[in-house]
Every structure is written in C-alpha cells, then in structure tokens.
Design a protein around this motif. Structure first.
Motif, PDB file in Angstrom:
ATOM      1  N   ASP A  37       0.869  -1.172   0.000  1.00 20.45           N
ATOM      2  CA  ASP A  37       0.000   0.000   0.000  1.00 20.45           C
ATOM      3  C   ASP A  37       0.908   1.223   0.000  1.00 20.45           C
ATOM      4  O   ASP A  37       1.602   1.493   0.980  1.00 20.45           O
ATOM      5  N   TYR A  38       0.893   1.961  -1.101  1.00 15.05           N
ATOM      6  CA  TYR A  38       1.856   3.039  -1.345  1.00 15.05           C
ATOM      7  C   TYR A  38       1.126   4.381  -1.434  1.00 15.05           C
ATOM      8  O   TYR A  38       0.131   4.521  -2.152  1.00 15.05           O
ATOM      9  N   VAL A  39       1.660   5.374  -0.710  1.00 17.74           N
ATOM     10  CA  VAL A  39       1.123   6.731  -0.744  1.00 17.74           C
ATOM     11  C   VAL A  39       2.249   7.695  -1.101  1.00 17.74           C
ATOM     12  O   VAL A  39       3.302   7.691  -0.462  1.00 17.74           O
ATOM     13  N   ALA A  40       2.026   8.514  -2.126  1.00 16.93           N
ATOM     14  CA  ALA A  40       3.023   9.479  -2.587  1.00 16.93           C
ATOM     15  C   ALA A  40       2.578  10.891  -2.223  1.00 16.93           C
ATOM     16  O   ALA A  40       1.541  11.371  -2.694  1.00 16.93           O
ATOM     17  N   LEU A  41       3.354  11.546  -1.392  1.00 18.00           N
ATOM     18  CA  LEU A  41       3.065  12.890  -0.911  1.00 18.00           C
ATOM     19  C   LEU A  41       4.080  13.874  -1.485  1.00 18.00           C
ATOM     20  O   LEU A  41       5.049  13.483  -2.118  1.00 18.00           O
ATOM     21  N   GLY A  42       3.862  15.170  -1.209  1.00 23.92           N
ATOM     22  CA  GLY A  42       4.928  16.116  -1.484  1.00 23.92           C
ATOM     23  C   GLY A  42       4.554  17.267  -2.386  1.00 23.92           C
ATOM     24  O   GLY A  42       3.383  17.596  -2.580  1.00 23.92           O
ATOM     25  N   ASP A  43       5.603  17.854  -2.977  1.00 24.41           N
ATOM     26  CA  ASP A  43       5.471  19.075  -3.765  1.00 24.41           C
ATOM     27  C   ASP A  43       5.565  18.768  -5.253  1.00 24.41           C
ATOM     28  O   ASP A  43       5.358  17.633  -5.683  1.00 24.41           O
ATOM     29  N   SER A  44       5.899  19.787  -6.039  1.00 22.22           N
ATOM     30  CA  SER A  44       5.904  19.646  -7.498  1.00 22.22           C
ATOM     31  C   SER A  44       6.952  18.670  -8.006  1.00 22.22           C
ATOM     32  O   SER A  44       6.792  18.094  -9.085  1.00 22.22           O
ATOM     33  N   TYR A  45       8.033  18.478  -7.258  1.00 21.54           N
ATOM     34  CA  TYR A  45       9.036  17.511  -7.698  1.00 21.54           C
ATOM     35  C   TYR A  45       8.511  16.085  -7.588  1.00 21.54           C
ATOM     36  O   TYR A  45       8.984  15.195  -8.284  1.00 21.54           O
ATOM     37  N   SER A  46       7.545  15.876  -6.712  1.00 14.13           N
ATOM     38  CA  SER A  46       6.895  14.575  -6.603  1.00 14.13           C
ATOM     39  C   SER A  46       5.648  14.472  -7.467  1.00 14.13           C
ATOM     40  O   SER A  46       5.323  13.386  -7.957  1.00 14.13           O
ATOM     41  N   ARG A  90       3.691  23.237   0.456  1.00 13.24           N
ATOM     42  CA  ARG A  90       4.631  23.467   1.548  1.00 13.24           C
ATOM     43  C   ARG A  90       4.361  22.425   2.634  1.00 13.24           C
ATOM     44  O   ARG A  90       3.436  21.625   2.530  1.00 13.24           O
ATOM     45  N   THR A  91       5.164  22.466   3.659  1.00 15.25           N
ATOM     46  CA  THR A  91       5.009  21.457   4.713  1.00 15.25           C
ATOM     47  C   THR A  91       3.601  21.479   5.305  1.00 15.25           C
ATOM     48  O   THR A  91       2.994  20.428   5.523  1.00 15.25           O
ATOM     49  N   GLY A  92       3.071  22.671   5.544  1.00 15.72           N
ATOM     50  CA  GLY A  92       1.736  22.774   6.113  1.00 15.72           C
ATOM     51  C   GLY A  92       0.656  22.229   5.204  1.00 15.72           C
ATOM     52  O   GLY A  92      -0.374  21.717   5.675  1.00 15.72           O
ATOM     53  N   ASP A  93       0.862  22.325   3.885  1.00 13.77           N
ATOM     54  CA  ASP A  93      -0.104  21.780   2.938  1.00 13.77           C
ATOM     55  C   ASP A  93      -0.130  20.257   2.984  1.00 13.77           C
ATOM     56  O   ASP A  93      -1.185  19.637   2.796  1.00 13.77           O
ATOM     57  N   VAL A  94       1.027  19.658   3.233  1.00 13.64           N
ATOM     58  CA  VAL A  94       1.064  18.200   3.345  1.00 13.64           C
ATOM     59  C   VAL A  94       0.269  17.747   4.568  1.00 13.64           C
ATOM     60  O   VAL A  94      -0.585  16.852   4.477  1.00 13.64           O
ATOM     61  N   THR A  95       0.516  18.377   5.700  1.00 11.94           N
ATOM     62  CA  THR A  95      -0.175  17.941   6.912  1.00 11.94           C
ATOM     63  C   THR A  95      -1.665  18.241   6.863  1.00 11.94           C
ATOM     64  O   THR A  95      -2.475  17.474   7.394  1.00 11.94           O
ATOM     65  N   SER A  96      -2.047  19.326   6.197  1.00  6.37           N
ATOM     66  CA  SER A  96      -3.467  19.701   6.199  1.00  6.37           C
ATOM     67  C   SER A  96      -4.274  19.057   5.084  1.00  6.37           C
ATOM     68  O   SER A  96      -5.494  18.907   5.222  1.00  6.37           O
ATOM     69  N   GLY A  97      -3.604  18.670   3.974  1.00  4.60           N
ATOM     70  CA  GLY A  97      -4.397  18.214   2.848  1.00  4.60           C
ATOM     71  C   GLY A  97      -3.973  16.958   2.121  1.00  4.60           C
ATOM     72  O   GLY A  97      -4.661  16.525   1.192  1.00  4.60           O
ATOM     73  N   GLN A  98      -2.847  16.356   2.518  1.00  7.88           N
ATOM     74  CA  GLN A  98      -2.355  15.216   1.737  1.00  7.88           C
ATOM     75  C   GLN A  98      -2.339  13.885   2.494  1.00  7.88           C
ATOM     76  O   GLN A  98      -2.100  12.833   1.885  1.00  7.88           O
ATOM     77  N   LEU A  99      -2.586  13.886   3.773  1.00  5.40           N
ATOM     78  CA  LEU A  99      -2.373  12.680   4.579  1.00  5.40           C
ATOM     79  C   LEU A  99      -3.592  11.767   4.679  1.00  5.40           C
ATOM     80  O   LEU A  99      -3.522  10.717   5.326  1.00  5.40           O
ATOM     81  N   GLY A 100      -4.683  12.125   4.026  1.00  2.00           N
ATOM     82  CA  GLY A 100      -5.901  11.334   4.124  1.00  2.00           C
ATOM     83  C   GLY A 100      -5.758   9.860   3.815  1.00  2.00           C
ATOM     84  O   GLY A 100      -6.334   9.011   4.509  1.00  2.00           O
ATOM     85  N   PRO A 101      -4.997   9.473   2.771  1.00  2.00           N
ATOM     86  CA  PRO A 101      -4.878   8.056   2.434  1.00  2.00           C
ATOM     87  C   PRO A 101      -4.032   7.239   3.412  1.00  2.00           C
ATOM     88  O   PRO A 101      -4.045   6.007   3.355  1.00  2.00           O
ATOM     89  N   GLY A 114       9.858  20.929   1.302  1.00  2.00           N
ATOM     90  CA  GLY A 114      10.775  21.872   1.945  1.00  2.00           C
ATOM     91  C   GLY A 114      11.244  22.977   1.025  1.00  2.00           C
ATOM     92  O   GLY A 114      11.546  24.086   1.479  1.00  2.00           O
ATOM     93  N   GLY A 115      11.327  22.695  -0.263  1.00  2.00           N
ATOM     94  CA  GLY A 115      11.820  23.703  -1.193  1.00  2.00           C
ATOM     95  C   GLY A 115      10.929  24.930  -1.270  1.00  2.00           C
ATOM     96  O   GLY A 115      11.420  26.063  -1.330  1.00  2.00           O
ATOM     97  N   ASN A 116       9.621  24.705  -1.250  1.00  2.00           N
ATOM     98  CA  ASN A 116       8.702  25.847  -1.308  1.00  2.00           C
ATOM     99  C   ASN A 116       8.691  26.618   0.000  1.00  2.00           C
ATOM    100  O   ASN A 116       8.546  27.846   0.003  1.00  2.00           O
ATOM    101  N   ASP A 117       8.842  25.924   1.135  1.00  2.00           N
ATOM    102  CA  ASP A 117       8.948  26.624   2.415  1.00  2.00           C
ATOM    103  C   ASP A 117      10.121  27.596   2.384  1.00  2.00           C
ATOM    104  O   ASP A 117      10.024  28.729   2.876  1.00  2.00           O
ATOM    105  N   ALA A 118      11.227  27.146   1.818  1.00  2.00           N
ATOM    106  CA  ALA A 118      12.434  27.972   1.782  1.00  2.00           C
ATOM    107  C   ALA A 118      12.375  29.065   0.721  1.00  2.00           C
ATOM    108  O   ALA A 118      13.255  29.934   0.689  1.00  2.00           O
ATOM    109  N   GLY A 119      11.341  29.023  -0.127  1.00  2.00           N
ATOM    110  CA  GLY A 119      11.170  30.070  -1.128  1.00  2.00           C
ATOM    111  C   GLY A 119      12.069  29.942  -2.330  1.00  2.00           C
ATOM    112  O   GLY A 119      12.485  30.960  -2.913  1.00  2.00           O
ATOM    113  N   PHE A 120      12.355  28.704  -2.753  1.00  2.00           N
ATOM    114  CA  PHE A 120      13.295  28.551  -3.854  1.00  2.00           C
ATOM    115  C   PHE A 120      12.747  29.071  -5.180  1.00  2.00           C
ATOM    116  O   PHE A 120      13.511  29.493  -6.056  1.00  2.00           O
TER     117      PHE A 120
END
Length: 269
Positions: A37-46, A90-101, A114-120
C-alpha cells in the motif's frame, strides 16, 4: 562396459530427478511478490511538474503519469496507490491536505518537501530578473530559513506521517543541484550565482536528511543521479527558464523523473 554405461545412465537419470525436485522445491519455497500500500506525498518535484502528461483530474496540482511515484506504481503493481503530491505544496499543505490516504496498513510513503517553504521559486525569480547582489542576498535569506525554521516544519510533517502510518517505510527524496558550473551555458546567470544556488540546494538536502534520519526515515539523495544532467550540462534533465510555461522552470523533465528520481526510489523502497 555396458554395465558402466547403464550405471552412468541411471546416475544421470537420478541426478536429473534430484535437480528437478530441488528446482521444484526452490520454486515453491520462493516468496511470491507481494504488493504494498503506497502513498506518494509532497510538492511539485513529486507531482511531476515539468514532466508533462498531467492528469486533468489533478487540476493545479499537476500530477503527471511520468512522475516517479506513478512510474514506480506502474512497474511494481502495489496493492493500492494514492497520489496526493501537489504543485506548490509546503510542509503545512502536506499535513493539512495530503495525509488522508495514510493508515495503519500503509507500507510505503514517499515525499519531497521543503523547497517551497524555503522560497526557492522566489530565489530563482530574483536571480533571473534582478542583480547578482540581490540574488545572492535572497539566497542567503533562504539559507537562513532552512537553518532556523525549516527543521521544525519538517518535524511536524514527519511526526504527522508517522502517527497516521506507524508501520510504513518512509522515503524522503531530496532535490538535485540545478547547474553544472563551468558548463555549456554562455549566457544567463554567472557561475558565482550558479555555485551559490547549488550550495543552497546541498544545504537544504543536508538539513532534510538530518530531520528524516532523526525520525527513522530514509533520505534518498538524487543529486548524484542528476550529475552530468544539470542545466548547462548539454544533456539536462532539468528545465531552465521556460518562458512559455514558467511553472515548469527548474523542474525535472520526464527524463529527470525516470532517470533521476525513479532509480533512487527503487533503491530506497
């Protein structure tokens, strides 16, 4: 002589039977491939921004069928696959909207964050459009954030993942260096700026790796896989500035996802 040949023939038959039985026993004893059972989280690189082939149902999250999570799922046939990574997260978006599965049955989790948090994204915009001094100052600001604020944000994400998926193997993937310094680019940013951007990416990866390790997660470094395929390498797996689709700038191409990220996940998972 005939007796010897008969004996040899009989021995050969016996050996063949033994080998056949052994082979059969080995085959029956070999564990069958079990899906995970695989769940893929994260930002645009994922999510796969820059790789094209976006799932229209994912909207602005731009989840691509050529992103490494989708490629891994296609080649491993997990028993379930949930893909919630999202462009701009960003990190907060993962905890608030991506962890459902995530749940107690989840076996594997992957993420880059982390990259978006740092403002890259803002770093790159600043460096492309403004002076070298302004660019270097913006990089310094990003580095300061990574050293002081980002670790706590990562802790929050990692703790939330572990709470919801206590048995999962969690693979945290890093970011590539953007530039081959002294490479084929004859215009654009100076090598001083390119080096500073690469160093900042290394610093972000080192910070992320430390936080991942402290949570018992696996950090998967992709910088080595992208070596020789940075911008200015002549065989880039990263988009440079893409004025026609600015959101894809400084993101992996489809080749970067399949040749850079996927093998690293394969090894770490």
């Amino acid at each position: 002589m005939k007796v010897s040949r008969l004996a040899a023939f009989s021995s050969s038959l016996l050996l063949g039977a033994v080998l056949a039985l052994t082979g059969a026993a080995t085959a029956s004893a070999a564990p069958s491939a079990q899906g995970v059972d695989y769940v893929a989280l994260g930002d645009s690189y994922s999510s796969g921004v820059g790789a094209g082939s976006y799932d229209s149902a994912s909207g602005s999250c731009k989840r691509s069928t050529k992103a490494y999570p989708a490629l891994w799922a296609a080649s491993h046939a997990p028993s379930s696959f949930a893909f919630t990574a999202c462009s701009g997260a960003r990190t907060g978006d993962v905890t608030s909207g991506q962890l459902g599965p995530l749940n107690s049955s989840t076996d594997l989790v992957s993420l880059s964050i982390g990259g978006n948090d740092a403002g890259f994204a803002d770093v790159m915009t600043t460096c492309v459009l403004q002076s070298e001094a302004t660019c270097l100052n913006r990089i310094a600001t990003a580095r300061s954030y990574v050293g002081t604020t980002l670790p706590g944000n990562l802790d929050s994400v990692y703790s939330a993942i572990r709470a919801k998926a206590p048995s999962a193997r969690v693979v945290v993937l890093g970011y590539p260096r953007f530039y081959k310094v002294g490479g084929s680019c004859v215009v654009g940013l100076s090598d001083k700026v390119r080096s500073a951007i690469n160093d900042a990416a290394d610093y972000l990866n080192a910070t992320t790796a430390k936080r991942a390790a402290d949570h018992g997660f696996t950090f998967a470094d992709v910088a080595g896989r992208f070596g020789g395929h940075e911008i200015c390498s002549g065989d880039a797996w990263l988009h440079s500035v893409n004025w026609l689709n600015i959101g894809e700038s400084y993101h992996p191409t489809a080749a970067g996802q399949s040749g850079g990220y996927l093998p690293v996940l394969n090894s770490a998972a």
